[in-house]
Scaffold this motif. Structure first.
Motif, PDB file in Angstrom:
ATOM      1  N   LYS A  46      25.699  17.610  29.785  1.00  0.00           N
ATOM      2  CA  LYS A  46      25.831  17.902  28.363  1.00  0.00           C
ATOM      3  C   LYS A  46      27.116  18.670  28.086  1.00  0.00           C
ATOM      4  O   LYS A  46      27.818  18.395  27.106  1.00  0.00           O
ATOM      5  CB  LYS A  46      24.614  18.722  27.904  1.00  0.00           C
ATOM      6  N   ALA A  47      27.440  19.608  28.972  1.00  0.00           N
ATOM      7  CA  ALA A  47      28.652  20.396  28.774  1.00  0.00           C
ATOM      8  C   ALA A  47      29.889  19.506  28.748  1.00  0.00           C
ATOM      9  O   ALA A  47      30.886  19.832  28.111  1.00  0.00           O
ATOM     10  CB  ALA A  47      28.767  21.446  29.882  1.00  0.00           C
ATOM     11  N   LEU A  48      29.839  18.376  29.456  1.00  0.00           N
ATOM     12  CA  LEU A  48      30.991  17.469  29.474  1.00  0.00           C
ATOM     13  C   LEU A  48      30.846  16.346  28.460  1.00  0.00           C
ATOM     14  O   LEU A  48      31.665  15.435  28.405  1.00  0.00           O
ATOM     15  CB  LEU A  48      31.146  16.854  30.867  1.00  0.00           C
ATOM     16  N   GLY A  49      29.768  16.406  27.666  1.00  0.00           N
ATOM     17  CA  GLY A  49      29.554  15.362  26.677  1.00  0.00           C
ATOM     18  C   GLY A  49      29.166  14.029  27.287  1.00  0.00           C
ATOM     19  O   GLY A  49      29.416  12.978  26.721  1.00  0.00           O
ATOM     20  N   LEU A  50      28.543  14.046  28.479  1.00  0.00           N
ATOM     21  CA  LEU A  50      28.137  12.798  29.130  1.00  0.00           C
ATOM     22  C   LEU A  50      26.666  12.543  28.852  1.00  0.00           C
ATOM     23  O   LEU A  50      25.825  13.382  29.153  1.00  0.00           O
ATOM     24  CB  LEU A  50      28.349  12.880  30.644  1.00  0.00           C
ATOM     25  N   GLU A  51      26.385  11.391  28.288  1.00  0.00           N
ATOM     26  CA  GLU A  51      24.981  11.047  28.078  1.00  0.00           C
ATOM     27  C   GLU A  51      24.583  10.024  29.109  1.00  0.00           C
ATOM     28  O   GLU A  51      25.076   8.901  29.105  1.00  0.00           O
ATOM     29  CB  GLU A  51      24.785  10.479  26.678  1.00  0.00           C
ATOM     30  N   LEU A  52      23.700  10.421  30.013  1.00  0.00           N
ATOM     31  CA  LEU A  52      23.320   9.511  31.097  1.00  0.00           C
ATOM     32  C   LEU A  52      21.814   9.532  31.284  1.00  0.00           C
ATOM     33  O   LEU A  52      21.188  10.589  31.218  1.00  0.00           O
ATOM     34  CB  LEU A  52      23.995   9.954  32.403  1.00  0.00           C
ATOM     35  N   PRO A  53      21.197   8.354  31.499  1.00  0.00           N
ATOM     36  CA  PRO A  53      19.765   8.320  31.803  1.00  0.00           C
ATOM     37  C   PRO A  53      19.555   8.733  33.254  1.00  0.00           C
ATOM     38  O   PRO A  53      19.855   7.964  34.168  1.00  0.00           O
ATOM     39  CB  PRO A  53      19.400   6.850  31.577  1.00  0.00           C
ATOM     40  N   LEU A  54      19.059   9.950  33.470  1.00  0.00           N
ATOM     41  CA  LEU A  54      19.035  10.504  34.829  1.00  0.00           C
ATOM     42  C   LEU A  54      18.115   9.749  35.779  1.00  0.00           C
ATOM     43  O   LEU A  54      18.314   9.775  36.984  1.00  0.00           O
ATOM     44  CB  LEU A  54      18.633  11.981  34.786  1.00  0.00           C
ATOM     45  N   VAL A  98      29.390  -0.381  34.022  1.00  0.00           N
ATOM     46  CA  VAL A  98      30.409   0.241  34.863  1.00  0.00           C
ATOM     47  C   VAL A  98      30.915   1.554  34.270  1.00  0.00           C
ATOM     48  O   VAL A  98      31.120   2.538  34.987  1.00  0.00           O
ATOM     49  CB  VAL A  98      31.573  -0.738  35.079  1.00  0.00           C
ATOM     50  N   ALA A  99      31.095   1.586  32.944  1.00  0.00           N
ATOM     51  CA  ALA A  99      31.623   2.802  32.321  1.00  0.00           C
ATOM     52  C   ALA A  99      30.692   3.982  32.584  1.00  0.00           C
ATOM     53  O   ALA A  99      31.147   5.103  32.847  1.00  0.00           O
ATOM     54  CB  ALA A  99      31.795   2.584  30.824  1.00  0.00           C
ATOM     55  N   ALA A 100      29.369   3.722  32.543  1.00  0.00           N
ATOM     56  CA  ALA A 100      28.416   4.803  32.791  1.00  0.00           C
ATOM     57  C   ALA A 100      28.421   5.190  34.276  1.00  0.00           C
ATOM     58  O   ALA A 100      28.287   6.365  34.613  1.00  0.00           O
ATOM     59  CB  ALA A 100      27.017   4.379  32.349  1.00  0.00           C
ATOM     60  N   GLN A 101      28.598   4.200  35.148  1.00  0.00           N
ATOM     61  CA  GLN A 101      28.676   4.515  36.574  1.00  0.00           C
ATOM     62  C   GLN A 101      29.859   5.428  36.852  1.00  0.00           C
ATOM     63  O   GLN A 101      29.781   6.356  37.663  1.00  0.00           O
ATOM     64  CB  GLN A 101      28.817   3.232  37.387  1.00  0.00           C
TER      65      GLN A 101
END
Lengths: 302, 505
Positions: free
Chosen positions: B126-134, B143-146
């Motif tokens: 969250k601190a880096l603004g990354l939204e990822l399904p853990l 690929v962009a999410a990887q």
């Protein structure tokens, strides 16, 4: 009558399924680390022979059981060295281990042919079905089977060791980059697998047959390998699979004992027919669930 | 001035006789994005691999936070807080995002508390603004999410300097802005970022400082604010950027050669099935295919070349139904194929260059024997025509560099004077000059009346060569553009989303 037969079959499937489960749980760990061992049957036989030898000589079935476990680890060691350290072909090494196990177990077991083997002490739990004498014999290994499956599941999914082991079996390059010690993890997995296969053999000898006979494991080692695929490399599914395959084997004996007029040769094929019938359905999904590096010798940097 | 996070001084690295790197000074400071710019083969990757402990320099020193270090392996570099994100991610596809990140955490307890772990990873993301399904397996992510998982992994593994090796190569134009937003938050959080790229506009847009490399040397280091496109081009290319030898000639577009009629394929593991592809290709035409990696380019090429058969629909070649033709028959009918991975799919690595040339050709048989002289002559002629350096014809293909394997396959396939050329990423891994030679050869083939189906990761390359560009997305055609209506924005939008306007908003 029918319920009695079902009860008897269920009771017998626990006995038959236990050795399958031990071997399958061990093989699950090995395969999760990327190593397929086709020699499980051989390791089981060595375990069974050593269990018979020690139990018969000392009179203690528990010492026999321990001997089976130790023998399983020792018998797996050359295979582990070949595939982990020497990047040998896993299929060829596994088959060599298989035949080594045939020979070694016959040699070890020979003096004990016809000898009285003290069985593992057990309590009988009556089946709440039908009438008659259907009861599950619960010995130490049967009682420990479910907790063991839980332990293996937890090791794989709940610990750092398991995470690293799975990473090694999926992508050894990434695992190396993460600082995992592939050699050590694979040796550890194969040692545990050897121990469990040895115990599986010990249970055939001390918990089911109470005697030594050549090739007494009767292909259970191979069913265990199929079972691992069937269970998608998952310890809990292995429990379900072991009961199913155990039931196939038990049904065969029960039907014969019940005087059903089916060729015994045909009945002997039942567990293997079931294996063949189920394997095609593990096909595509099974391949996707398989550890990606399974069977591939690692030749990268370390 | 503050001490740089990492600093390289007087680095010398040779591979045999080749001086791969001779770099006086390179450093990265806290909260800085330092672009390492240069064309392919300029030595950017070598320098970054030295910083990452992958190569040991023959001379020179590396300092981390002012202290001299000597990295024996990447593990040493990581222990010093130097991380690298390669073009090929080092992720475990079957494991979840959470597991992948946890695997690299140096302080992971023996028995991790899953909840605490999840909170920690989610907070960092969250601190880096990354939204990822853990909990999703990494293989299921685009690929962009990887790539975001890779970056998050570096952060939680305690890296302070993150080297990004050509990070936009695997992304669609629209996804690049997401990456650069992440890079900006890393920079704001005090990380040192090395952005390795051969794209000028990326360096200009994202970096604080730009270092330009050419032939292993650092030719300039300048502040991005003071740099201009022209100034950078001049130092990158010794004054002259590679130019196309032949100006795009107006090609005579001829009769229909290949027609795909609502073709679908069944895909399979790790393949993107094609769905309802309608496509025509005429003699003398170059048709470009754009799309983010894995959108069906490989499958389309395989289908046209006969390595794959349609499950539904028809494939017509020169008016006849070629749906069931084998790859061999397509080849004999005049189809040249340069696959994505030439070493695995177009060569036998253990055989020599000459043997690979002769493979699958009947014309070299002479009686029961084989006319090797003719093979050698043909091979030499093919390389000469292509205009690239020829590797030894007796060397096993496996011993060649990736660029040379690409040249071998390209020379062989074009040397057969094919009617139809299917080329998947034909300039990948080539230096700027060889890439230009390949582009010129494709254009020459088209002007001689052959049709070319060209897949490329570089939109600029497609725009330069193609008469028409179609866009593949998830195995479907998502757009068609004719020469004159090309723009990075419009094609890029079609690559990621059907509605161009929402994509650009």
């Amino acid at each position: 009558m029918t319920w009695t037969l079902v009860a008897a079959t269920l009771a017998a499937s626990v006995a038959a399924g236990t050795s399958l489960l031990y071997a399958a749980l061990g093989e699950t760990l090995g395969e999760r680390a990327g190593i397929i061992n086709l020699g499980v049957e051989g390791v089981m036989l060595v375990g069974a022979a050593c269990a018979c030898a020690v139990a018969s000589s000392t009179g203690s079935p528990y010492l026999g059981m321990l001997a089976g476990a130790v023998a399983g680890v020792v018998a797996s060691a050359p295979f582990a060295y070949a595939v982990v350290d020497r990047a040998a072909n896993q299929l060829a090494s596994g088959l060599s281990l298989l035949f080594l196990g045939f020979g070694a177990s016959a040699l070890i077991g020979n003096p004990f042919v016809g000898a009285l083997i003290p069985p593992l002490p057990s309590v009988s739990l009556r089946m709440p079905l039908g009438e008659g004498a259907a009861a599950v014999r619960v010995d130490f290994l049967v009682a420990a089977a479910l907790p063991l499956a839980g332990l293996v599941a937890w090791l794989l999914m709940g610990t750092r060791w398991g995470l690293r082991l799975r990473a090694v079996g999926e992508n050894p390059v990434a695992a190396f980059a993460a600082g995992c010690n592939r050699r050590r993890l694979q040796y550890e997995a194969l040692a545990i697998a050897g121990m469990l296969s040895g115990l599986a053999g010990a249970h055939v000898a001390l918990g089911v047959a109470y005697t030594w006979a050549e090739f007494m494991t009767g292909g259970r080692g191979f069913i265990a390998i199929a079972l691992v695929m069937f269970a998608r490399w998952n310890a809990w599914w292995a429990v379900a699979g072991a009961l199913l395959f155990g039931a196939a084997e038990a049904a065969q004996l029960q039907l014969q004992a019940g005087g059903v007029d089916v060729s015994p040769f045909l009945m002997n094929m039942a567990p293997y027919l079931l294996t063949l019938a189920l394997l095609p359905f593990t096909g595509k999904a099974g391949r996707l669930a398989a550890p990606a590096a399974l069977g591939r010798p690692y030749r990268g940097v370390e | 001035m503050a001490v740089p996070l990492i600093e390289a001084r007087n680095i010398l690295k040779r591979f045999g006789d080749l001086v791969a790197n001779e770099v006086e000074s390179f450093d990265v400071r806290t909260g800085e994005v330092h672009a390492l710019l240069g064309e392919n083969g300029a030595g950017k990757t070598t320098l970054s691999k030295i910083l990452y402990g992958f190569y040991r320099p023959d001379a020179g020193e590396i300092r981390v936070a002012g202290t001299n270090v000597s990295f024996a392996s990447p593990a040493d570099a990581r222990a010093a807080g130097i991380g690298m994100v390669f073009q090929e991610f080092s992720l475990v596809p079957a494991l979840s995002v959470l597991d992948n990140v946890a695997l690299f955490m140096p302080d992971l307890p023996r028995v991790p508390d899953r909840r605490a772990l999840r909170v920690r990873i989610a907070t960092a993301a969250k601190a880096l603004g990354l939204e990822l399904p853990l909990d999703a397996p990494v293989a299921a992510l685009p690929v962009a999410a990887q790539q975001k998982v890779e970056i998050l992994k570096q952060v939680l593994a305690g890296m302070r300097v993150i080297l990004l090796d050509e990070p936009t190569k695997v992304l669609a134009p629209q996804e690049c802005s997401g990456l650069f937003a992440t890079v900006a938050s890393l920079r704001a959080a005090g990380y040192g970022i090395v952005l390795i790229t051969h794209k000028l506009h990326e360096a200009l847009a994202a970096a604080d400082r730009i270092s330009v490399m050419r032939k292993g040397r650092m030719t300039a280091t300048l502040a991005a604010r003071a740099a201009t496109r022209e100034a950078l081009l001049a130092v990158m290319f010794e004054g002259s950027p590679p130019q196309s030898a032949a100006a795009p000639a107006a090609q005579a577009i001829g009769a229909p050669l290949l027609q795909l009629d609502r073709v679908s394929t069944s895909g399979g593991a790790h393949a993107t099935p094609l769905q309802g592809i309608d496509l025509g290709l005429r003699e003398g035409e170059i048709l470009g295919v754009a799309g983010i990696a894995g959108s069906g380019q490989r499958e389309l090429g395989a289908l046209v070349a006969g390595h794959e058969r349609p499950r539904r629909g028809r494939k017509l070649f020169r008016g006849g139904d070629a749906s069931r033709w084998t790859a061999g028959r397509m080849r004999r009918a005049g189809v040249g194929f340069v696959p994505e991975n030439p070493l695995e799919a177009a060569c036998v690595g253990e055989l020599s260059v000459a043997e690979n040339f002769a493979l699958g050709e009947r014309r070299y048989a002479s009686g029961l024997g084989f006319n090797w002289t003719r093979v050698h002559d043909d091979a030499e002629a093919a390389f000469a025509r292509l205009g690239v350096a020829r590797p030894s014809l007796n060397a096993p293909v496996r011993t060649l560099s990736g660029g040379n394997v690409q040249r071998v396959v390209m020379a062989r396939e074009l040397g057969r004077a094919p009617r139809l050329v299917v080329a998947i990423y034909p300039t990948r891994g080539l230096d700027a000059r060889s890439a230009q030679a390949v582009r010129d050869a494709l254009r020459a083939r088209a002007s001689e009346g052959a049709a070319v189906l060209l897949m490329s990761e570089e939109l600029e390359e497609l725009f330069e060569l193609a008469d028409r560009v179609v866009v593949l997305r998830s195995g479907m055609l998502a757009g068609e553009f004719s020469r004159g209506s090309y723009s990075i924005e419009a094609v890029g939008a079609a690559m990621v989303q059907s509605d161009a306007r929402t994509a650009l908003a």
